[in-house]
Design an enzyme around this catalytic site. Structure first.
Site, PDB file in Angstrom:
ATOM      1  N   GLY A  14       1.015  -1.460   0.349  1.00 14.12           N
ATOM      2  CA  GLY A  14      -0.043  -0.194   0.136  1.00 14.12           C
ATOM      3  C   GLY A  14       1.189   1.165   0.213  1.00 14.12           C
ATOM      4  O   GLY A  14       2.016   1.051  -0.122  1.00 14.12           O
ATOM      5  N   ILE A  16       1.193   3.929   2.461  1.00 16.52           N
ATOM      6  CA  ILE A  16       2.643   3.872   3.785  1.00 16.52           C
ATOM      7  C   ILE A  16       2.959   2.337   3.251  1.00 16.52           C
ATOM      8  O   ILE A  16       4.664   3.166   3.889  1.00 16.52           O
ATOM      9  CB  ILE A  16       1.371   3.462   4.803  1.00 16.52           C
ATOM     10  CG1 ILE A  16       0.611   4.704   5.214  1.00 16.52           C
ATOM     11  CG2 ILE A  16       1.952   3.451   5.952  1.00 16.52           C
ATOM     12  CD1 ILE A  16      -0.555   4.619   5.992  1.00 16.52           C
ATOM     13  N   GLY A  17       3.078   1.133   3.269  1.00 15.31           N
ATOM     14  CA  GLY A  17       3.899   0.610   2.695  1.00 15.31           C
ATOM     15  C   GLY A  17       5.177   1.461   2.340  1.00 15.31           C
ATOM     16  O   GLY A  17       6.603   1.002   2.598  1.00 15.31           O
ATOM     17  N   GLN A 114      -5.608 -11.580  12.978  1.00 15.70           N
ATOM     18  CA  GLN A 114      -4.115 -11.328  13.038  1.00 15.70           C
ATOM     19  C   GLN A 114      -3.753 -10.913  14.555  1.00 15.70           C
ATOM     20  O   GLN A 114      -2.477 -11.491  15.315  1.00 15.70           O
ATOM     21  CB  GLN A 114      -3.769  -9.777  12.466  1.00 15.70           C
ATOM     22  CG  GLN A 114      -4.224  -9.973  10.529  1.00 15.70           C
ATOM     23  CD  GLN A 114      -3.299  -7.875  10.127  1.00 15.70           C
ATOM     24  OE1 GLN A 114      -2.902  -7.555  10.649  1.00 15.70           O
ATOM     25  NE2 GLN A 114      -3.902  -9.036   8.752  1.00 15.70           N
ATOM     26  N   ASP A 161       0.008  12.979  14.877  1.00 18.24           N
ATOM     27  CA  ASP A 161      -0.595  13.627  15.647  1.00 18.24           C
ATOM     28  C   ASP A 161      -0.507  14.650  16.194  1.00 18.24           C
ATOM     29  O   ASP A 161       0.270  15.404  16.691  1.00 18.24           O
ATOM     30  CB  ASP A 161      -2.503  12.883  16.400  1.00 18.24           C
ATOM     31  CG  ASP A 161      -3.363  12.072  15.751  1.00 18.24           C
ATOM     32  OD1 ASP A 161      -3.175  12.324  14.626  1.00 18.24           O
ATOM     33  OD2 ASP A 161      -2.373  10.775  15.936  1.00 18.24           O
ATOM     34  N   HIS A 189      -7.048   8.370  18.000  1.00 20.07           N
ATOM     35  CA  HIS A 189      -6.611   8.610  16.436  1.00 20.07           C
ATOM     36  C   HIS A 189      -7.824   8.636  15.964  1.00 20.07           C
ATOM     37  O   HIS A 189      -8.043   8.359  15.261  1.00 20.07           O
ATOM     38  CB  HIS A 189      -5.929   7.765  16.009  1.00 20.07           C
ATOM     39  CG  HIS A 189      -5.542   7.694  14.499  1.00 20.07           C
ATOM     40  ND1 HIS A 189      -4.227   9.337  13.877  1.00 20.07           N
ATOM     41  CD2 HIS A 189      -5.412   7.615  13.489  1.00 20.07           C
ATOM     42  CE1 HIS A 189      -4.454   9.573  12.684  1.00 20.07           C
ATOM     43  NE2 HIS A 189      -5.572   8.646  11.870  1.00 20.07           N
TER      44      HIS A 189
END
Ligand code: NAX
Length: 327
Positions: A14, A16-17, A114, A161, A189
């Protein structure tokens, strides 16, 4: 030379990956003398697995000296085998017409599976950071699904943040980000988070007094930090990726290597302090040393802060209620 550490990253193909893997392999996360084995997990779907192969070809082409090995996985049970760190980025994004409840449930399924896989095959000392949204609740679900692992090792990412708040404060007070001490971001978040600079200082000098503008705090600072993710989507047409990867690097880096007394924000299971029910994954100030975080206790909570902290807590309690039947 140090023995390599095993790091699993989900959602590895993805956005961010794509910003995260190269920096981990470059030693930015665990140290410039720490070799890594990357365990990369993507959905079994052929397109995602092919994209992952492409990213791995690029990792090869960087010839990173610290990248000892990497492997591609379509199943958490193999990806999480003997891992020291898990960075859980992959999550189900909100599709068109999808209700919040459906989104919560779809992600609850992913993070239940997971969590169970971590419980079954990861090292007993595995440390987990959840980035995929809703990050705090996903971390809660993974933690609850892994009863044989220490609950304290499940954390959620509030660091983006925190970093956003640092940068807004530095610009407003005309100070260097690196000099800011004791900033806090409380809660979830999400736009309900509460960035709190009441304790922040530069070399002992109060930033609240330097800024001395409560109006700016309430009408500019809080909404700017709270809605920053949305502002980036609007400007870029895509959600934050490089800055999110950077925050994940910071979070694990500090957990692993320590903060030298500096406060950072981590989403951690509450010990019951500050009126946060035990077990809720909530952003709080911590310092890190010797691979452990320590929460800052005993801060004074004034009426306005209490209200803000309860507001973001209530959202977390609602999210928890929305997935309770799956746990
Ligand atoms: P992308 O959609 O670009 O990538 C996500 C990847 O995860 C996809 O390749 C997908 O195939 C994979 N994936 C989905 N389910 C999976 C599963 N069960 N196992 C393994 N892989 C799976 O999203 P990206 O922009 O990278 O964002 C990832 C997540 O981070 C999203 O949930 C996003 O909302 C969240 N964010 C969290 C932030 C935070 O501060 N905590 C900030 C940035 C970001 O918005």
């Amino acid at each position: 030379a140090k023995a390599p550490l095993n790091v699993a990253i989900t959602g590895a193909a993805g956005q961010i990956g794509y910003s995260l893997l190269f920096r981990i392999a470059n030693g930015d996360m665990l140290g410039k003398d720490q070799p890594v084995n990357l365990h990369l997990l993507e959905i079994p779907d052929e397109k995602a697995q092919n994209a992952l192969k492409g990213v791995m070809m690029e990792l090869d082409d960087c010839a990173f000296p610290l990248l000892n090995s990497m492997s591609a996985h379509g199943d958490a049970m193999t990806a999480f085998k003997d891992i020291d760190y898990a960075v859980l980025v992959g999550a189900r994004p909100r599709g068109p017409g999808m209700e919040r409840k459906d989104l919560l449930q779809a992600n609850a399924k992913i993070f239940t599976a997971q969590g169970k896989a971590l419980n079954a095959v990861a090292k007993r000392t595995v440390k987990t950071l959840v980035v995929g949204n809703p990050a705090n609740t996903n971390a809660y679900i993974a933690m609850k699904s892994a009863p044989d692992l220490p609950a304290k090792n499940f954390t959620a990412m509030l660091r983006l943040d925190h970093n956003r708040a640092l940068s807004q404060l530095a610009a407003k007070a005309n100070i260097a980000v690196a000099d800011i001490e004791k900033l806090v971001v409380w809660g979830n978040h999400s736009p309900t988070m509460y960035p709190d600079y009441r304790f922040a200082n530069v070399a002992g000098k109060s930033i609240k007094e330097m800024i001395n503008d409560e109006e700016w705090n309430k009408t500019v600072f809080l909404p700017t930090v709270g809605k920053r993710g949305g502002a980036i989507i609007e400007a870029r047409g895509l959600s934050s990726a490089a800055s999110a990867a950077n925050a994940a690097i910071d979070h694990i880096h500090d957990w692993h290597l320590g903060t030298n007394g500096k406060w950072v924000t981590m989403g951690i299971p509450s010990d019951g302090s500050y009126g946060i029910p035990e077990g809720i994954i909530y952003g709080v100030p911590v310092t890190c040393e010797n691979g452990e975080y320590q929460m800052i206790q005993g801060l004074e909570i004034d009426a306005y802060s209490r209200e803000r902290m309860d507001f973001t807590l209530n959202e977390l309690l609602e999210e928890k209620a929305g997935v309770q039947d799956l746990l």
